[in-house]
Enzyme design. Sequence first.
Site, PDB file in Angstrom:
ATOM      1  N   GLU A  53      43.414 -51.375  24.932  1.00 14.18           N
ATOM      2  CA  GLU A  53      44.190 -52.614  24.809  1.00 14.18           C
ATOM      3  C   GLU A  53      44.252 -53.097  23.362  1.00 14.18           C
ATOM      4  OE1 GLU A  53      46.120 -54.192  26.762  1.00 14.18           O
ATOM      5  OE2 GLU A  53      45.580 -53.618  28.790  1.00 14.18           O
ATOM      6  N   ASP A  71      50.011 -61.162  24.762  1.00 15.97           N
ATOM      7  CA  ASP A  71      48.655 -60.715  25.080  1.00 15.97           C
ATOM      8  C   ASP A  71      47.770 -60.995  23.872  1.00 15.97           C
ATOM      9  OD1 ASP A  71      49.607 -59.705  27.508  1.00 15.97           O
ATOM     10  OD2 ASP A  71      50.008 -57.735  26.640  1.00 15.97           O
TER      11      ASP A  71
END
EC number: 3.2.1.17
Length: 148
Positions: A53, A71
């Site tokens: 990520e 995000d």
Amino acid sequence: MKALLVLGFLLLSASVQAKVFKHCELARILRSSALAGYRGVSLENWMCMAQHESNFDTEAINYNSTDQSTDYGIFQINSRYWCNDGKTPRAVNACGIPCSALLQDDITQAIQCAKRVVRDPQGIRAWVAWQRHCQNRDLSGYIRNCGV
């Protein structure tokens, strides 16, 4: 006066520096924060997800143009559901925190919010990177030689 401005700038720039964790350092923090094994998610799975990520970077930010969300942080927690960035339409803020809290070098709030995410029915599957890179794979290398 000029010296104070320079000092203020130096202090400000030092406070916004990203922390990129070394993998064993992060593994120790996640273990001590009781994230390892939380809701059945192993430390190896958390480590794999965080690497894919954010590459262990606390200041990672990625905008999603499809739903106008962003995000944030080491776990890339989304502003549509989990935090408030003040700009995502119809944001839920289920973690009850500003998204900026997910960008701190101290990842305590990011860990608490990640725990909140996995309490939902999707669990760790909420992270697409986990599904693509970690699910059903041998992840033992993520903590090998870390002493955790």
